[in-house]
Scaffold this motif. Structure first.
Motif, mmCIF file in Angstrom:
data_model
loop_
_atom_site.group_PDB
_atom_site.id
_atom_site.type_symbol
_atom_site.label_atom_id
_atom_site.label_comp_id
_atom_site.label_asym_id
_atom_site.label_seq_id
_atom_site.Cartn_x
_atom_site.Cartn_y
_atom_site.Cartn_z
ATOM 1 N N LYS A 65 0.863 -1.186 0.000
ATOM 2 C CA LYS A 65 0.000 0.000 0.000
ATOM 3 C C LYS A 65 0.894 1.229 0.000
ATOM 4 C CE LYS A 65 -3.454 2.208 2.948
ATOM 5 N NZ LYS A 65 -4.176 2.077 4.217
ATOM 6 N N THR A 66 0.609 2.172 -0.897
ATOM 7 C CA THR A 66 1.403 3.390 -0.986
ATOM 8 C C THR A 66 0.538 4.517 -1.535
ATOM 9 O OG1 THR A 66 3.445 4.368 -1.854
ATOM 10 C CG2 THR A 66 2.249 2.864 -3.309
ATOM 11 N N GLU A 67 1.013 5.720 -1.342
ATOM 12 C CA GLU A 67 0.317 6.872 -1.895
ATOM 13 C C GLU A 67 1.124 7.387 -3.066
ATOM 14 O OE1 GLU A 67 -0.755 11.288 -0.408
ATOM 15 O OE2 GLU A 67 -1.469 9.670 0.868
ATOM 16 N N GLN A 68 0.493 7.484 -4.237
ATOM 17 C CA GLN A 68 1.139 7.985 -5.433
ATOM 18 C C GLN A 68 0.296 9.100 -6.017
ATOM 19 O OE1 GLN A 68 1.654 4.573 -8.019
ATOM 20 N NE2 GLN A 68 3.570 4.015 -7.055
ATOM 21 N N PHE A 69 0.915 10.264 -6.162
ATOM 22 C CA PHE A 69 0.250 11.424 -6.728
ATOM 23 C C PHE A 69 -1.054 11.751 -6.003
ATOM 24 C CE2 PHE A 69 2.505 9.211 -10.217
ATOM 25 C CZ PHE A 69 3.531 10.132 -10.383
ATOM 26 N N GLY A 70 -1.018 11.634 -4.677
ATOM 27 C CA GLY A 70 -2.171 11.987 -3.858
ATOM 28 C C GLY A 70 -3.253 10.927 -3.792
ATOM 29 N N GLN A 71 -3.038 9.782 -4.421
ATOM 30 C CA GLN A 71 -4.034 8.711 -4.394
ATOM 31 C C GLN A 71 -3.439 7.457 -3.776
ATOM 32 O OE1 GLN A 71 -5.349 8.092 -8.398
ATOM 33 N NE2 GLN A 71 -6.798 9.786 -8.326
ATOM 34 N N GLU A 72 -4.269 6.755 -3.007
ATOM 35 C CA GLU A 72 -3.821 5.510 -2.394
ATOM 36 C C GLU A 72 -3.824 4.402 -3.440
ATOM 37 O OE1 GLU A 72 -6.070 2.727 0.556
ATOM 38 O OE2 GLU A 72 -5.184 4.377 1.705
ATOM 39 N N LYS A 73 -2.730 3.643 -3.495
ATOM 40 C CA LYS A 73 -2.606 2.543 -4.445
ATOM 41 C C LYS A 73 -2.320 1.252 -3.687
ATOM 42 C CE LYS A 73 -2.270 4.942 -8.404
ATOM 43 N NZ LYS A 73 -2.999 4.786 -9.600
ATOM 44 N N LEU A 74 -2.918 0.158 -4.154
ATOM 45 C CA LEU A 74 -2.615 -1.178 -3.655
ATOM 46 C C LEU A 74 -1.946 -1.938 -4.783
ATOM 47 C CD1 LEU A 74 -5.850 -2.136 -1.671
ATOM 48 C CD2 LEU A 74 -3.626 -1.516 -0.757
ATOM 49 N N LEU A 75 -0.714 -2.328 -4.569
ATOM 50 C CA LEU A 75 0.055 -3.027 -5.590
ATOM 51 C C LEU A 75 0.167 -4.505 -5.234
ATOM 52 C CD1 LEU A 75 2.934 -0.412 -5.961
ATOM 53 C CD2 LEU A 75 0.919 -0.647 -7.401
ATOM 54 N N THR A 76 -0.182 -5.362 -6.170
ATOM 55 C CA THR A 76 -0.073 -6.800 -5.961
ATOM 56 C C THR A 76 1.064 -7.339 -6.833
ATOM 57 O OG1 THR A 76 -1.688 -7.257 -7.685
ATOM 58 C CG2 THR A 76 -2.522 -7.044 -5.435
ATOM 59 N N THR A 77 1.470 -8.554 -6.562
ATOM 60 C CA THR A 77 2.524 -9.193 -7.336
ATOM 61 C C THR A 77 2.265 -10.693 -7.361
ATOM 62 O OG1 THR A 77 4.919 -9.498 -7.543
ATOM 63 C CG2 THR A 77 4.033 -9.361 -5.309
ATOM 64 N N SER A 78 2.834 -11.378 -8.333
ATOM 65 C CA SER A 78 2.646 -12.826 -8.412
ATOM 66 C C SER A 78 3.496 -13.567 -7.388
ATOM 67 C CB SER A 78 2.974 -13.325 -9.821
ATOM 68 O OG SER A 78 4.318 -13.005 -10.135
ATOM 69 N N GLY A 79 4.527 -12.906 -6.865
ATOM 70 C CA GLY A 79 5.363 -13.494 -5.818
ATOM 71 C C GLY A 79 5.070 -12.832 -4.488
ATOM 72 N N LEU A 80 6.113 -12.304 -3.877
ATOM 73 C CA LEU A 80 5.988 -11.549 -2.630
ATOM 74 C C LEU A 80 6.712 -10.222 -2.775
ATOM 75 C CD1 LEU A 80 6.728 -14.258 0.101
ATOM 76 C CD2 LEU A 80 4.499 -13.271 -0.468
ATOM 77 N N TRP A 81 6.221 -9.221 -2.067
ATOM 78 C CA TRP A 81 6.948 -7.969 -1.929
ATOM 79 C C TRP A 81 7.970 -8.155 -0.824
ATOM 80 C CZ3 TRP A 81 6.601 -4.183 -5.354
ATOM 81 C CH2 TRP A 81 5.451 -4.063 -6.124
ATOM 82 N N ALA A 82 9.194 -7.747 -1.071
ATOM 83 C CA ALA A 82 10.237 -7.752 -0.046
ATOM 84 C C ALA A 82 10.662 -6.299 0.166
ATOM 85 C CB ALA A 82 11.421 -8.598 -0.474
ATOM 86 N N VAL A 83 10.358 -5.769 1.342
ATOM 87 C CA VAL A 83 10.712 -4.394 1.680
ATOM 88 C C VAL A 83 11.924 -4.462 2.606
ATOM 89 C CG1 VAL A 83 9.928 -2.229 2.683
ATOM 90 C CG2 VAL A 83 8.303 -3.697 1.468
ATOM 91 N N VAL A 84 13.059 -4.001 2.106
ATOM 92 C CA VAL A 84 14.325 -4.096 2.825
ATOM 93 C C VAL A 84 14.673 -2.718 3.386
ATOM 94 C CG1 VAL A 84 16.763 -4.676 2.638
ATOM 95 C CG2 VAL A 84 15.075 -5.926 1.275
#
Length: 197
Positions: A65-84
């Motif tokens: 979940k992130t905010e881009q250009f003032g709008q909330e976005k939910l980004l999905t992926t076929s694998g996993l998100w890794a936030v380092v």
């Protein structure tokens, strides 16, 4: 005369075989001028030529979940998100750390995602001597490329003969199937820190 012709033919065949062997066995230029890896482990400080890096934590999530250009976005992926999450500092002069790569156990490499708009906590990270800076690197990785993976961090993606921090992700908690133990259903990049690994 016949023995001389056979001898010349044998010398020619040997020369061709030797030349071919030398051609296919020599290292490629990209290998000769590749970055020089400096190895380390999670939670240890790895000292590269122009920066120091310490990998603080890795969070895995199915949705980002992130905010881009003032709008909330939910980004999905076929694998996993890794936030380092890393801690960066320059060694002697100000520099920028721009490249992060996830290297799986099989050698496959995954560069940081390009699906996020520019954020101050995403690369390139401008770092100064003596001042620690938190830096995020976000990857989309297949679930089978987690156990035994490494994180590669460098000043730039194509830095011939420059130093590259190579941090083993051996402290990640994984199950018997190699999957991360703690996978969040959703991770908010703009929210408070969640889920330590």
């Amino acid at each position: 005369m016949k023995i001389r012709a056979i001898g010349n033919l044998l010398i020619l065949c040997t020369t061709v075989a030797l030349s071919y062997g030398m051609q296919v066995s020599k290292p490629h230029y990209a290998e000769l001028a590749a970055p020089i890896p400096l190895d380390g482990a999670m939670h240890d400080t790895v000292r590269a030529r122009s920066f120091d890096v310490r990998l603080d934590r890795v969070v895995f999530a199915r949705t980002l979940k992130t905010e881009q250009f003032g709008q909330e976005k939910l980004l999905t992926t076929s694998g996993l998100w890794a936030v380092v999450t890393t801690n960066l500092t320059a060694t002697s002069t100000s520099t920028a750390v721009a490249d992060g790569t996830w290297q799986g156990p099989t050698g496959l490499r995954y560069h940081q995602t390009e699906r996020l708009s520019y954020r101050q906590d995403m690369p390139p990270h401008a770092v100064d001597p003596g001042l620690d800076r938190r830096g995020l690197f976000v990857f989309e990785v297949p679930q089978d490329q987690i156990r035994g993976a490494s994180l590669l961090i460098a000043e730039r993606r194509f830095g011939p003969l420059d130093a590259q921090a190579r941090i083993r992700l051996d402290a990640l908690a994984t199950g018997a199937d190699g999957q991360p133990v703690d996978v969040l259903p959703e991770y908010d990049l703009d929210g408070p820190a969640q889920g330590k690994t």
